[in-house]
Design a protein around this motif. Structure first.
Motif, PDB file in Angstrom:
ATOM      1  N   ALA A  52     -17.317  21.453  25.011  1.00  9.62           N
ATOM      2  CA  ALA A  52     -18.481  22.295  24.415  1.00  9.62           C
ATOM      3  C   ALA A  52     -19.550  21.233  24.553  1.00  9.62           C
ATOM      4  CB  ALA A  52     -18.157  22.562  22.995  1.00  9.62           C
ATOM      5  N   GLY A  53     -19.321  19.969  24.597  1.00  7.00           N
ATOM      6  CA  GLY A  53     -20.454  19.003  24.945  1.00  7.00           C
ATOM      7  C   GLY A  53     -19.962  17.566  24.361  1.00  7.00           C
ATOM      8  N   HIS A  54     -21.063  16.358  24.281  1.00  5.17           N
ATOM      9  CA  HIS A  54     -20.449  15.174  23.907  1.00  5.17           C
ATOM     10  C   HIS A  54     -21.793  14.675  22.908  1.00  5.17           C
ATOM     11  CE1 HIS A  54     -22.861  14.446  27.326  1.00  5.17           C
ATOM     12  NE2 HIS A  54     -23.230  13.495  26.746  1.00  5.17           N
ATOM     13  N   ALA A  55     -21.221  13.788  21.929  1.00 10.34           N
ATOM     14  CA  ALA A  55     -22.236  13.111  21.092  1.00 10.34           C
ATOM     15  C   ALA A  55     -21.828  11.693  20.837  1.00 10.34           C
ATOM     16  CB  ALA A  55     -22.365  13.850  19.773  1.00 10.34           C
ATOM     17  N   PHE A  56     -22.687  10.821  20.638  1.00 12.87           N
ATOM     18  CA  PHE A  56     -22.390   9.275  20.232  1.00 12.87           C
ATOM     19  C   PHE A  56     -21.975   9.595  18.819  1.00 12.87           C
ATOM     20  CE2 PHE A  56     -25.597   8.253  23.564  1.00 12.87           C
ATOM     21  CZ  PHE A  56     -24.558   7.497  24.428  1.00 12.87           C
ATOM     22  N   ILE A  57     -20.790   8.913  18.259  1.00 13.33           N
ATOM     23  CA  ILE A  57     -20.472   8.848  17.112  1.00 13.33           C
ATOM     24  C   ILE A  57     -20.342   7.543  16.405  1.00 13.33           C
ATOM     25  CG2 ILE A  57     -19.603  11.120  17.076  1.00 13.33           C
ATOM     26  CD1 ILE A  57     -16.719   9.818  16.919  1.00 13.33           C
ATOM     27  N   ASP A  58     -20.442   6.429  17.197  1.00 17.54           N
ATOM     28  CA  ASP A  58     -20.509   5.132  16.582  1.00 17.54           C
ATOM     29  C   ASP A  58     -21.124   4.084  17.657  1.00 17.54           C
ATOM     30  OD1 ASP A  58     -20.123   3.122  14.703  1.00 17.54           O
ATOM     31  OD2 ASP A  58     -18.219   3.442  14.470  1.00 17.54           O
ATOM     32  N   ARG A  59     -21.623   2.867  17.210  1.00 19.83           N
ATOM     33  CA  ARG A  59     -22.125   1.921  18.022  1.00 19.83           C
ATOM     34  C   ARG A  59     -21.930   0.562  17.607  1.00 19.83           C
ATOM     35  NH1 ARG A  59     -23.239   2.040  13.400  1.00 19.83           N
ATOM     36  NH2 ARG A  59     -25.196   1.285  12.247  1.00 19.83           N
ATOM     37  N   ARG A  60     -21.862  -0.496  18.562  1.00 20.38           N
ATOM     38  CA  ARG A  60     -21.868  -1.865  17.991  1.00 20.38           C
ATOM     39  C   ARG A  60     -22.732  -2.540  19.096  1.00 20.38           C
ATOM     40  NH1 ARG A  60     -19.166  -0.563  13.998  1.00 20.38           N
ATOM     41  NH2 ARG A  60     -17.125  -1.419  13.335  1.00 20.38           N
ATOM     42  N   LEU A  61     -23.249  -3.506  18.540  1.00 20.34           N
ATOM     43  CA  LEU A  61     -24.189  -4.394  19.164  1.00 20.34           C
ATOM     44  C   LEU A  61     -23.200  -5.649  19.950  1.00 20.34           C
ATOM     45  CD1 LEU A  61     -26.733  -5.156  20.312  1.00 20.34           C
ATOM     46  CD2 LEU A  61     -27.516  -6.407  18.200  1.00 20.34           C
ATOM     47  N   TYR A  62     -23.398  -5.843  21.169  1.00 21.94           N
ATOM     48  CA  TYR A  62     -22.548  -6.871  21.832  1.00 21.94           C
ATOM     49  C   TYR A  62     -23.405  -8.118  21.788  1.00 21.94           C
ATOM     50  CZ  TYR A  62     -20.851  -9.916  25.305  1.00 21.94           C
ATOM     51  OH  TYR A  62     -20.588 -11.342  25.868  1.00 21.94           O
ATOM     52  N   LEU A  63     -22.753  -9.239  21.045  1.00 22.39           N
ATOM     53  CA  LEU A  63     -23.588 -10.427  20.957  1.00 22.39           C
ATOM     54  C   LEU A  63     -22.882 -11.516  21.763  1.00 22.39           C
ATOM     55  CD1 LEU A  63     -24.647 -11.091  17.192  1.00 22.39           C
ATOM     56  CD2 LEU A  63     -25.990 -10.265  19.046  1.00 22.39           C
ATOM     57  N   PRO A  64     -23.636 -12.153  22.853  1.00 21.73           N
ATOM     58  CA  PRO A  64     -23.015 -13.251  23.620  1.00 21.73           C
ATOM     59  C   PRO A  64     -22.859 -14.237  22.356  1.00 21.73           C
ATOM     60  CG  PRO A  64     -25.133 -12.315  24.673  1.00 21.73           C
ATOM     61  CD  PRO A  64     -24.887 -11.773  23.217  1.00 21.73           C
ATOM     62  N   ALA A  65     -21.836 -15.258  22.768  1.00 27.95           N
ATOM     63  CA  ALA A  65     -21.488 -16.344  21.889  1.00 27.95           C
ATOM     64  C   ALA A  65     -22.764 -17.153  21.563  1.00 27.95           C
ATOM     65  CB  ALA A  65     -20.473 -17.258  22.512  1.00 27.95           C
ATOM     66  N   ASP A  66     -23.693 -17.510  22.445  1.00 30.96           N
ATOM     67  CA  ASP A  66     -24.660 -18.182  22.259  1.00 30.96           C
ATOM     68  C   ASP A  66     -25.836 -17.542  21.374  1.00 30.96           C
ATOM     69  OD1 ASP A  66     -25.514 -16.445  24.168  1.00 30.96           O
ATOM     70  OD2 ASP A  66     -26.755 -18.114  25.047  1.00 30.96           O
ATOM     71  N   ALA A  67     -25.652 -16.274  21.189  1.00 29.65           N
ATOM     72  CA  ALA A  67     -26.641 -15.493  20.503  1.00 29.65           C
ATOM     73  C   ALA A  67     -26.436 -15.316  18.840  1.00 29.65           C
ATOM     74  CB  ALA A  67     -26.743 -13.980  20.731  1.00 29.65           C
ATOM     75  N   LEU A  68     -25.218 -16.144  18.407  1.00 31.71           N
ATOM     76  CA  LEU A  68     -24.789 -15.985  16.922  1.00 31.71           C
ATOM     77  C   LEU A  68     -25.855 -16.867  16.032  1.00 31.71           C
ATOM     78  CD1 LEU A  68     -21.276 -16.107  17.147  1.00 31.71           C
ATOM     79  CD2 LEU A  68     -22.573 -14.239  16.485  1.00 31.71           C
ATOM     80  N   ARG A  69     -27.129 -16.457  15.854  1.00 27.13           N
ATOM     81  CA  ARG A  69     -27.977 -16.837  15.199  1.00 27.13           C
ATOM     82  C   ARG A  69     -28.540 -16.071  14.032  1.00 27.13           C
ATOM     83  NH1 ARG A  69     -30.180 -18.017  20.291  1.00 27.13           N
ATOM     84  NH2 ARG A  69     -31.716 -16.871  19.710  1.00 27.13           N
ATOM     85  N   PHE A  70     -27.870 -15.845  12.902  1.00 25.69           N
ATOM     86  CA  PHE A  70     -28.156 -14.761  12.113  1.00 25.69           C
ATOM     87  C   PHE A  70     -29.183 -15.497  11.211  1.00 25.69           C
ATOM     88  CE2 PHE A  70     -23.564 -13.566  13.038  1.00 25.69           C
ATOM     89  CZ  PHE A  70     -23.984 -12.069  13.330  1.00 25.69           C
ATOM     90  N   ASP A  71     -29.426 -16.690  11.046  1.00 24.66           N
ATOM     91  CA  ASP A  71     -30.428 -17.167  10.312  1.00 24.66           C
ATOM     92  C   ASP A  71     -31.768 -16.632  10.950  1.00 24.66           C
ATOM     93  OD1 ASP A  71     -29.481 -18.848  12.331  1.00 24.66           O
ATOM     94  OD2 ASP A  71     -30.918 -20.421  11.481  1.00 24.66           O
ATOM     95  N   ASP A  72     -31.777 -16.334  12.473  1.00 22.27           N
ATOM     96  CA  ASP A  72     -32.867 -15.928  13.057  1.00 22.27           C
ATOM     97  C   ASP A  72     -33.312 -14.438  12.684  1.00 22.27           C
ATOM     98  OD1 ASP A  72     -33.054 -18.431  14.044  1.00 22.27           O
ATOM     99  OD2 ASP A  72     -32.464 -18.152  16.095  1.00 22.27           O
ATOM    100  N   ARG A 106     -36.978 -11.814  21.414  1.00 26.64           N
ATOM    101  CA  ARG A 106     -37.176 -11.689  19.849  1.00 26.64           C
ATOM    102  C   ARG A 106     -35.870 -10.430  19.334  1.00 26.64           C
ATOM    103  NH1 ARG A 106     -41.786 -13.879  17.250  1.00 26.64           N
ATOM    104  NH2 ARG A 106     -41.011 -12.694  15.478  1.00 26.64           N
ATOM    105  N   SER A 107     -35.595  -9.605  20.158  1.00 27.61           N
ATOM    106  CA  SER A 107     -34.469  -8.627  19.642  1.00 27.61           C
ATOM    107  C   SER A 107     -33.024  -9.340  19.681  1.00 27.61           C
ATOM    108  CB  SER A 107     -34.493  -7.556  20.845  1.00 27.61           C
ATOM    109  OG  SER A 107     -35.370  -6.901  20.866  1.00 27.61           O
ATOM    110  N   VAL A 108     -32.195  -8.898  18.589  1.00 30.27           N
ATOM    111  CA  VAL A 108     -31.004  -9.423  18.516  1.00 30.27           C
ATOM    112  C   VAL A 108     -30.145  -9.329  19.671  1.00 30.27           C
ATOM    113  CG1 VAL A 108     -28.804  -9.243  16.975  1.00 30.27           C
ATOM    114  CG2 VAL A 108     -31.228  -9.130  16.157  1.00 30.27           C
TER     115      VAL A 108
END
Length: 120
Positions: A75-95, A45-47
């Motif tokens: 001095a350190g590190h931090a996440f500053i951006d992100r993207r979700l990888y979608l497999p081609a068959d997961a492109l069901r934005f209507d879901d 159920r997760s995108v």
């Protein structure tokens, strides 16, 4: 009321973290590190969940993959951006109508370095 009444703005949080990082970790010798990470998932159920290679376990299983941009200095590190990888068959934005199309990356993860170029 709890979290149900809360409004989550991931981009606003990202911008606040980026501002903090620049102020507290800013360094001319900093590096930007682009890496993918995976989260194992039991359901579907997760995108973006799919039966795919999971670097976390080293095998193929049900997981979700994310591409992370990290700012790193001595001095350190931090996440500053992100993207979700979608497999081609997961492109069901209507879901999953809550997912904005510009918040995801549809690419081979090892070519995802270009996914941060269009964002501020």
């Amino acid at each position: 009321m709890g979290c149900r009444g809360s409004v989550w703005d991931a981009d606003r949080l990202r911008d606040a973290v980026r501002d903090y990082v620049i102020t507290h970790l800013g360094n001319a010798d900093a590096s930007l590190v682009i890496d993918d990470t995976q989260a194992q998932k039991k359901g579907t159920r997760s995108v973006g969940v799919a039966f795919q290679h999971c670097g976390l376990t080293g095998d193929v299983r049900n997981c979700q993959a994310m591409v992370m941009l990290t700012y790193a200095t001595t001095a350190g590190h931090a996440f500053i951006d992100r993207r979700l990888y979608l497999p081609a068959d997961a492109l069901r934005f209507d879901d999953h109508p809550q997912v904005l199309r510009e918040s995801v990356v549809v690419a081979v993860p090892d070519r995802a370095h270009g996914c941060f170029n269009s964002r501020s």
